[in-house]
Enzyme design. Structure first.
Site, PDB file in Angstrom:
ATOM      1  N   TYR A 233      13.064 -10.054 -20.721  1.00  0.00           N
ATOM      2  CA  TYR A 233      13.507  -9.162 -19.635  1.00  0.00           C
ATOM      3  C   TYR A 233      12.290  -8.417 -19.077  1.00  0.00           C
ATOM      4  O   TYR A 233      11.479  -7.879 -19.833  1.00  0.00           O
ATOM      5  CB  TYR A 233      14.539  -8.184 -20.194  1.00  0.00           C
ATOM      6  CG  TYR A 233      15.000  -7.170 -19.189  1.00  0.00           C
ATOM      7  CD1 TYR A 233      15.860  -7.529 -18.149  1.00  0.00           C
ATOM      8  CD2 TYR A 233      14.571  -5.852 -19.254  1.00  0.00           C
ATOM      9  CE1 TYR A 233      16.275  -6.596 -17.214  1.00  0.00           C
ATOM     10  CE2 TYR A 233      14.984  -4.912 -18.324  1.00  0.00           C
ATOM     11  CZ  TYR A 233      15.828  -5.301 -17.308  1.00  0.00           C
ATOM     12  OH  TYR A 233      16.239  -4.375 -16.382  1.00  0.00           O
TER      13      TYR A 233
ATOM     14  N   LYS B  91      25.284  -3.471 -19.194  1.00  0.00           N
ATOM     15  CA  LYS B  91      25.693  -4.827 -18.826  1.00  0.00           C
ATOM     16  C   LYS B  91      27.107  -5.116 -19.352  1.00  0.00           C
ATOM     17  O   LYS B  91      28.033  -4.429 -18.989  1.00  0.00           O
ATOM     18  CB  LYS B  91      24.649  -5.820 -19.340  1.00  0.00           C
ATOM     19  CG  LYS B  91      23.193  -5.385 -19.082  1.00  0.00           C
ATOM     20  CD  LYS B  91      22.830  -5.308 -17.613  1.00  0.00           C
ATOM     21  CE  LYS B  91      21.490  -4.615 -17.350  1.00  0.00           C
ATOM     22  NZ  LYS B  91      20.345  -5.120 -18.065  1.00  0.00           N
TER      23      LYS B  91
ATOM     24  N   ASP C  20      17.421  -8.207 -29.081  1.00  0.00           N
ATOM     25  CA  ASP C  20      18.086  -7.710 -27.874  1.00  0.00           C
ATOM     26  C   ASP C  20      19.327  -8.581 -27.664  1.00  0.00           C
ATOM     27  O   ASP C  20      19.222  -9.755 -27.305  1.00  0.00           O
ATOM     28  CB  ASP C  20      17.113  -7.807 -26.688  1.00  0.00           C
ATOM     29  CG  ASP C  20      17.714  -7.258 -25.394  1.00  0.00           C
ATOM     30  OD1 ASP C  20      18.946  -7.206 -25.268  1.00  0.00           O
ATOM     31  OD2 ASP C  20      16.917  -6.922 -24.487  1.00  0.00           O
TER      32      ASP C  20
HETATM   33  C1  LIG Z   1      19.096  -4.664 -18.449  1.00  0.00           C
HETATM   34  C2  LIG Z   1      18.409  -5.134 -19.672  1.00  0.00           C
HETATM   35  C3  LIG Z   1      17.569  -4.295 -20.424  1.00  0.00           C
HETATM   36  C4  LIG Z   1      17.276  -2.872 -19.999  1.00  0.00           C
HETATM   37  O1  LIG Z   1      18.410  -2.072 -20.007  1.00  0.00           O
HETATM   38  P1  LIG Z   1      18.638  -0.836 -18.992  1.00  0.00           P
HETATM   39  O2  LIG Z   1      19.977  -0.359 -19.372  1.00  0.00           O
HETATM   40  O3  LIG Z   1      18.537  -1.380 -17.602  1.00  0.00           O
HETATM   41  O4  LIG Z   1      17.533   0.137 -19.278  1.00  0.00           O
HETATM   42  C5  LIG Z   1      16.993  -4.812 -21.572  1.00  0.00           C
HETATM   43  N1  LIG Z   1      17.205  -6.089 -21.956  1.00  0.00           N
HETATM   44  C6  LIG Z   1      17.998  -6.914 -21.258  1.00  0.00           C
HETATM   45  C7  LIG Z   1      18.198  -8.308 -21.747  1.00  0.00           C
HETATM   46  C8  LIG Z   1      18.616  -6.476 -20.097  1.00  0.00           C
HETATM   47  O5  LIG Z   1      19.381  -7.330 -19.398  1.00  0.00           O
END
Ligand SMILES: *Cc1c(COP(=O)(O)O)cnc(C)c1O
Length: 386
Positions: free
Chosen positions: A103, A200, A175
């Site tokens: 990301y 998300k 993640d």
């Molecule tokens: C969006 C995202 C992030 C960061 O998260 P935020 O809530 O935008 O700070 C980190 N890793 C992945 C895979 C993401 O899609």
């Protein structure tokens, strides 16, 4: 019922949640307070100041810990704030080995915020365990995995990376934003820390920015709570409530995301204007076997490229959708499209971007939960414009 034994679809609704002790409210109230009464100094009901802990946030943290089969959850003001807290476990001189197809914001905080403080990051293609082992030194303290990767949809074998991490006594952080605990639970595969952008799928309605960490180990949790409180990048009770509410339908939404994703991936694969489709559910996807092993389904994130690889054609297609919305982010009920090269991955140098396969014509879909016929018609219409 023993809460440890609940199935996923019950946990999303009940785990970590009790009727409110003060009023009996079934839904966790929004405790919009910064501070709490103390009878004598230090004598209180478990809450002293809302940076340290807040009942609404705590309910969400407990729920997330249960969903990930962990014990401890910590919520933050964004996914990146959660990553920030995880990396603050380290100190100057320490090294992190990270997924190379990452990301964009994670790449940016690693290289532009933490590298100047003396933490070193090595970006390694993680489909090759030998390359991970070769990158480990006596200073390596953490392996950072993102799977499925964004936007290439590579799948990294979490259990295999965990075996390497355990052998060298380094922490493994995963993640899990793209997969969600509906599709995979990294702690069960040997990870030490799970990280989420709650913005998300877990929030699921594109109305909040938040993040979380989950772990099992009490010593690690104590350190992470210390960092959460000391650095203070916490989220508020309103947003915590919204994510709790979103999670209650996570299993239903994910089921539909997966169903719609499968139909669209197959449609794109047979489309004459499409060059490549990246989705781990295809039997000829290079990591399909790993995906089958560690995930229960394949998700609704799909990337594809156009024949000829022209950015202007990709732009034409993207501005022709009528149901899909062109926007950053993913994982909401509504279908979104984005152009990784100029949007999510703009912070990554072009050469490195192209090396990992993020071509100029690549379009990434976050397939929502709308009626599949409308989504298919929309894609067909947009592709017909070139
Ligand atoms: C969006 C995202 C992030 C960061 O998260 P935020 O809530 O935008 O700070 C980190 N890793 C992945 C895979 C993401 O899609």
């Amino acid at each position: 019922m023993d809460k440890e034994k609940m199935r996923f679809g019950t946990k999303v609704i009940h785990a970590g949640l009790e009727p409110d002790s003060a009023t009996g409210a079934v839904m966790t109230p929004i405790y919009q307070t910064s501070t709490y009464h103390q009878k004598t100094p230090g004598e209180h009901k478990g809450f002293a100041y809302s940076r340290t802990s807040n009942p609404t946030r705590k309910a969400l943290e407990n729920n997330l810990a249960a969903l990930e089969n962990g014990k401890f959850g910590m919520c933050f003001g964004s996914g990146l704030a959660a990553i920030d807290a995880a990396i603050k476990l380290l100190k100057s001189g320490d090294e992190v080995i990270s997924t190379d197809d990452l990301y964009g914001g994670t790449y940016r905080i690693f290289t532009q915020i933490f590298e100047p403080f003396g933490i070193k990051f090595k970006f390694v293609p993680m489909n090759d365990m030998a390359q991970i082992e070769a990158a480990i030194t006596s200073n390596t303290k953490m392996i950072w995995v993102e799977t499925p990767t964004n936007p290439m949809m590579n799948i990294i074998d979490i259990a295999a990376v965990s075996a390497i991490a355990k052998k060298h006594r380094v922490l493994l952080a995963v993640d899990n934003t793209f997969a969600t605990p509906y599709l995979q639970t990294p702690l069960d595969l040997g990870a030490d820390i799970v990280m989420h952008s709650l913005t998300k799928y877990l929030g699921g309605h594109s109305d909040v920015v938040m993040g979380a960490l989950v772990c099992k180990d009490a010593v690690l949790a104590e350190r992470l709570y210390f960092i959460q409180n000391s650095s203070g990048a916490v989220c508020g009770p309103q947003d915590s409530f919204l994510v709790l509410r979103g999670i209650k339908t996570l299993h239903l939404r994910m089921q539909r995301h997966c169903e719609n994703g499968k139909v669209i991936a197959n449609y794109l694969k047979s489309h004459p204007k499409v060059a490549g489709v990246f989705w781990p559910g295809f039997e000829d996807h290079p990591n399909h076997e790993i995906a089958k092993k560690q995930m229960c389904d394949f998700g609704g994130m799909i990337s594809f490229t156009l024949k000829g690889d022209l950015q202007e054609e990709a732009y034409k297609v993207m501005s022709s959708f009528r149901v899909f919305t062109l926007a950053e982010s993913l994982g909401g009920v509504e279908s979104l499209i984005c152009h990784p090269a100029s949007m999510t991955h703009a912070a990554i140098p072009k050469e490195q971007r192209q090396k990992s396969g993020v071509l100029d014509s690549m379009i990434r879909l976050s397939v929502g939960v709308e009626d599949i016929s409308d989504l298919l018609e929309d894609i067909e219409f947009a592709l017909n414009q070139i």
